[in-house]
Design a protein around this motif. Sequence first.
Motif, PDB file in Angstrom:
ATOM      1  N   LEU A   1      34.836  78.893  28.514  1.00  0.00           N
ATOM      2  CA  LEU A   1      33.414  79.232  28.366  1.00  0.00           C
ATOM      3  C   LEU A   1      32.962  80.313  29.339  1.00  0.00           C
ATOM      4  O   LEU A   1      31.835  80.776  29.258  1.00  0.00           O
ATOM      5  CB  LEU A   1      32.552  77.988  28.524  1.00  0.00           C
ATOM      6  CG  LEU A   1      32.581  77.062  27.308  1.00  0.00           C
ATOM      7  CD1 LEU A   1      31.805  75.807  27.561  1.00  0.00           C
ATOM      8  CD2 LEU A   1      32.028  77.765  26.084  1.00  0.00           C
TER       9      LEU A   1
ATOM     10  N   VAL B   1      31.498  83.419  27.621  1.00  0.00           N
ATOM     11  CA  VAL B   1      30.100  83.566  27.232  1.00  0.00           C
ATOM     12  C   VAL B   1      29.166  83.377  28.420  1.00  0.00           C
ATOM     13  O   VAL B   1      27.983  83.120  28.245  1.00  0.00           O
ATOM     14  CB  VAL B   1      29.732  82.591  26.106  1.00  0.00           C
ATOM     15  CG1 VAL B   1      30.345  83.031  24.811  1.00  0.00           C
ATOM     16  CG2 VAL B   1      30.160  81.186  26.442  1.00  0.00           C
TER      17      VAL B   1
ATOM     18  N   LEU C   1      25.797  72.577  27.781  1.00  0.00           N
ATOM     19  CA  LEU C   1      26.051  73.796  27.016  1.00  0.00           C
ATOM     20  C   LEU C   1      24.718  74.370  26.559  1.00  0.00           C
ATOM     21  O   LEU C   1      23.791  73.633  26.240  1.00  0.00           O
ATOM     22  CB  LEU C   1      26.936  73.483  25.813  1.00  0.00           C
ATOM     23  CG  LEU C   1      28.336  72.993  26.179  1.00  0.00           C
ATOM     24  CD1 LEU C   1      29.066  72.494  24.959  1.00  0.00           C
ATOM     25  CD2 LEU C   1      29.123  74.091  26.841  1.00  0.00           C
ATOM     26  N   GLY C   2      24.641  75.691  26.508  1.00  0.00           N
ATOM     27  CA  GLY C   2      23.425  76.338  26.021  1.00  0.00           C
ATOM     28  C   GLY C   2      22.248  76.215  26.964  1.00  0.00           C
ATOM     29  O   GLY C   2      21.100  76.136  26.538  1.00  0.00           O
ATOM     30  N   ILE C   3      22.509  76.198  28.273  1.00  0.00           N
ATOM     31  CA  ILE C   3      21.419  76.034  29.231  1.00  0.00           C
ATOM     32  C   ILE C   3      20.538  77.287  29.292  1.00  0.00           C
ATOM     33  O   ILE C   3      19.316  77.183  29.428  1.00  0.00           O
ATOM     34  CB  ILE C   3      21.968  75.719  30.637  1.00  0.00           C
ATOM     35  CG1 ILE C   3      22.844  74.478  30.607  1.00  0.00           C
ATOM     36  CG2 ILE C   3      20.843  75.526  31.626  1.00  0.00           C
ATOM     37  CD1 ILE C   3      22.138  73.206  30.331  1.00  0.00           C
ATOM     38  N   CYS C   4      21.145  78.475  29.154  1.00  0.00           N
ATOM     39  CA  CYS C   4      20.350  79.700  29.304  1.00  0.00           C
ATOM     40  C   CYS C   4      19.232  79.803  28.272  1.00  0.00           C
ATOM     41  O   CYS C   4      18.069  79.948  28.640  1.00  0.00           O
ATOM     42  CB  CYS C   4      21.242  80.939  29.272  1.00  0.00           C
ATOM     43  SG  CYS C   4      22.460  80.943  30.584  1.00  0.00           S
TER      44      CYS C   4
ATOM     45  N   TYR D   1      40.705  82.167  21.922  1.00  0.00           N
ATOM     46  CA  TYR D   1      39.407  82.555  22.482  1.00  0.00           C
ATOM     47  C   TYR D   1      38.933  83.874  21.896  1.00  0.00           C
ATOM     48  O   TYR D   1      37.769  84.022  21.524  1.00  0.00           O
ATOM     49  CB  TYR D   1      39.480  82.678  24.001  1.00  0.00           C
ATOM     50  CG  TYR D   1      40.006  81.459  24.694  1.00  0.00           C
ATOM     51  CD1 TYR D   1      39.860  80.201  24.120  1.00  0.00           C
ATOM     52  CD2 TYR D   1      40.667  81.551  25.914  1.00  0.00           C
ATOM     53  CE1 TYR D   1      40.346  79.082  24.743  1.00  0.00           C
ATOM     54  CE2 TYR D   1      41.161  80.426  26.553  1.00  0.00           C
ATOM     55  CZ  TYR D   1      40.996  79.192  25.953  1.00  0.00           C
ATOM     56  OH  TYR D   1      41.476  78.088  26.573  1.00  0.00           O
TER      57      TYR D   1
ATOM     58  N   ILE E   1      35.477  84.256  19.560  1.00  0.00           N
ATOM     59  CA  ILE E   1      34.304  85.020  19.991  1.00  0.00           C
ATOM     60  C   ILE E   1      33.992  86.120  18.966  1.00  0.00           C
ATOM     61  O   ILE E   1      32.830  86.449  18.734  1.00  0.00           O
ATOM     62  CB  ILE E   1      34.496  85.572  21.423  1.00  0.00           C
ATOM     63  CG1 ILE E   1      33.162  85.916  22.048  1.00  0.00           C
ATOM     64  CG2 ILE E   1      35.396  86.776  21.477  1.00  0.00           C
ATOM     65  CD1 ILE E   1      32.340  84.741  22.412  1.00  0.00           C
ATOM     66  N   MET E   2      35.030  86.637  18.298  1.00  0.00           N
ATOM     67  CA  MET E   2      34.805  87.621  17.234  1.00  0.00           C
ATOM     68  C   MET E   2      34.017  86.997  16.092  1.00  0.00           C
ATOM     69  O   MET E   2      33.059  87.581  15.584  1.00  0.00           O
ATOM     70  CB  MET E   2      36.141  88.119  16.677  1.00  0.00           C
ATOM     71  CG  MET E   2      36.880  89.059  17.562  1.00  0.00           C
ATOM     72  SD  MET E   2      36.131  90.668  17.593  1.00  0.00           S
ATOM     73  CE  MET E   2      36.590  91.267  15.989  1.00  0.00           C
TER      74      MET E   2
ATOM     75  N   THR F   1      26.218  84.772  23.269  1.00  0.00           N
ATOM     76  CA  THR F   1      26.658  84.241  24.552  1.00  0.00           C
ATOM     77  C   THR F   1      26.068  82.860  24.807  1.00  0.00           C
ATOM     78  O   THR F   1      26.025  82.420  25.937  1.00  0.00           O
ATOM     79  CB  THR F   1      26.252  85.180  25.689  1.00  0.00           C
ATOM     80  OG1 THR F   1      24.842  85.329  25.658  1.00  0.00           O
ATOM     81  CG2 THR F   1      26.897  86.516  25.560  1.00  0.00           C
ATOM     82  N   ASN F   2      25.616  82.173  23.744  1.00  0.00           N
ATOM     83  CA  ASN F   2      25.171  80.798  23.892  1.00  0.00           C
ATOM     84  C   ASN F   2      26.414  79.919  23.941  1.00  0.00           C
ATOM     85  O   ASN F   2      27.150  79.823  22.971  1.00  0.00           O
ATOM     86  CB  ASN F   2      24.301  80.430  22.694  1.00  0.00           C
ATOM     87  CG  ASN F   2      23.753  79.028  22.803  1.00  0.00           C
ATOM     88  OD1 ASN F   2      24.310  78.198  23.488  1.00  0.00           O
ATOM     89  ND2 ASN F   2      22.659  78.787  22.122  1.00  0.00           N
ATOM     90  N   CYS F   3      26.631  79.284  25.105  1.00  0.00           N
ATOM     91  CA  CYS F   3      27.910  78.577  25.222  1.00  0.00           C
ATOM     92  C   CYS F   3      27.959  77.345  24.346  1.00  0.00           C
ATOM     93  O   CYS F   3      29.021  76.819  24.094  1.00  0.00           O
ATOM     94  CB  CYS F   3      28.261  78.248  26.661  1.00  0.00           C
ATOM     95  SG  CYS F   3      26.892  77.868  27.703  1.00  0.00           S
TER      96      CYS F   3
ATOM     97  N   LEU G   1      30.295  78.454  21.249  1.00  0.00           N
ATOM     98  CA  LEU G   1      31.726  78.510  21.565  1.00  0.00           C
ATOM     99  C   LEU G   1      32.212  77.138  22.013  1.00  0.00           C
ATOM    100  O   LEU G   1      33.309  76.703  21.638  1.00  0.00           O
ATOM    101  CB  LEU G   1      31.984  79.564  22.652  1.00  0.00           C
ATOM    102  CG  LEU G   1      33.446  79.785  23.007  1.00  0.00           C
ATOM    103  CD1 LEU G   1      34.219  80.277  21.806  1.00  0.00           C
ATOM    104  CD2 LEU G   1      33.603  80.763  24.145  1.00  0.00           C
ATOM    105  N   GLY G   2      31.382  76.441  22.808  1.00  0.00           N
ATOM    106  CA  GLY G   2      31.779  75.120  23.299  1.00  0.00           C
ATOM    107  C   GLY G   2      32.031  74.151  22.154  1.00  0.00           C
ATOM    108  O   GLY G   2      33.053  73.473  22.119  1.00  0.00           O
TER     109      GLY G   2
END
Lengths: 207, 202
Positions: free
Chosen positions: A107, A110, B22-25, B82, B86-87, B120-122, B125-126
């Motif tokens: 992670l 990101v 995850l997704g804290i931002c 990975y 991400i792509m 870039t929201n984890c 991806l998480g």
Amino acid sequence: MAAETGNLEQFKTGILDNNPVLVQLLGMCPALAVTNSVENALVMGGAATFVVVMSNLITSLLRNLIKPHVRILIFTLTIATFVTIADLFLKAYLFKVSQAIGAFIPLIIVNCMIICRAEVVAIKNGVGKSLADAFGIGIGFTLSLLTLGIIREILGSGTFLNYQVLPKTVWDTHAWIIMILPPGAFLTLGVVVGVVNYMRERGKVGA
Amino acid sequence: MEFIAILLSVVLVNNLVFQGFLGICPFLGVSRKVDMAFGMGCAVTFVITMAGAITWIIMHLILHPIAGNMFGDKLALNFLQYVAFIMVIASMVQLVEMYLKKFFPPLYTSLGVFLPLITTNCAILGACLYIYMKPETQSFLNALTYAFGGGIGFMIAIVIMAGIREHLLFSDVPKPFRGAGITLLVAGILALAFTGFTGIGK
């Protein structure tokens, strides 16, 4: 533009004034998730520092070739490559910690902090300044993770780097389990951010 | 039954925001108003479900090391995981961005820079990585349920947070704690509440 601030200044600003976690509030997810022990915090900080240094280096070298509209894609792919390297390295040499951190190593891809450095600094500046900035940001990130890790490990398990520091008899029965659980992470970071804001305000008034 | 168990587990017990960090931002950044938070939650739910499905296909049919890929080759391409993930996520976000720009321009402008930042929201991806790691989400439909539930869990978290923050505007918070500090403390108390779900299911 490049001559405005020296490399040393750029290095220092990442640690103090522009600290990624405590001031800019970037890269919060790992800061919350892996800081339940000092060891995890250190490994995470090291891995993120490696990735931000390498991605800033590559981005800075390629800055004249990258077309603006594909730059985010190039950043993420560069970062993903180095994260894969860091992940395989940790799995090979620090397997236990790598299992404990789990998905938070991949992670790093990101982590907005790293993309932010590529976008704000590396794409516009030469290699020297980009590297200085990356080291500053990396160290600032590691230090803030360490702060959270120390608070949470000592209060939550009564240990520091797995050595007992608080009386074991008391902490076996009355440990603040909440500190190593998810809510403790939010509360600790909230308090630390508040304290840092307070100190910055006071510093400004004094100066 | 299995679907319900997975859905409940990922929405409440193992909520991606409160238990998985995850997704804290976006959780801190876009939670000022309820309607914006809801739009963000919908966009994330869509991207997470699509990305979960596509990455499942990529992982199990192309990169998977044990069973052999769809051409019958046993390629050990795990290390590309990975980069491939991400792509996929970046292109899904691009799709959502184009769609919103054409059909919901007000939402598009109000989300602003946070829309491309979904890449870039984890949480996304998480969730995709967890789908590949967990034993119970190895079948396609279970994986899809997990991804959808992850999105719904994120939406619930961010909407609750936005509701509380709308009220926080009227309270007298000590100056250093205004903004991020108080938001994190509130999130801590919410996480404490969500810890109460731990007993349900696995």
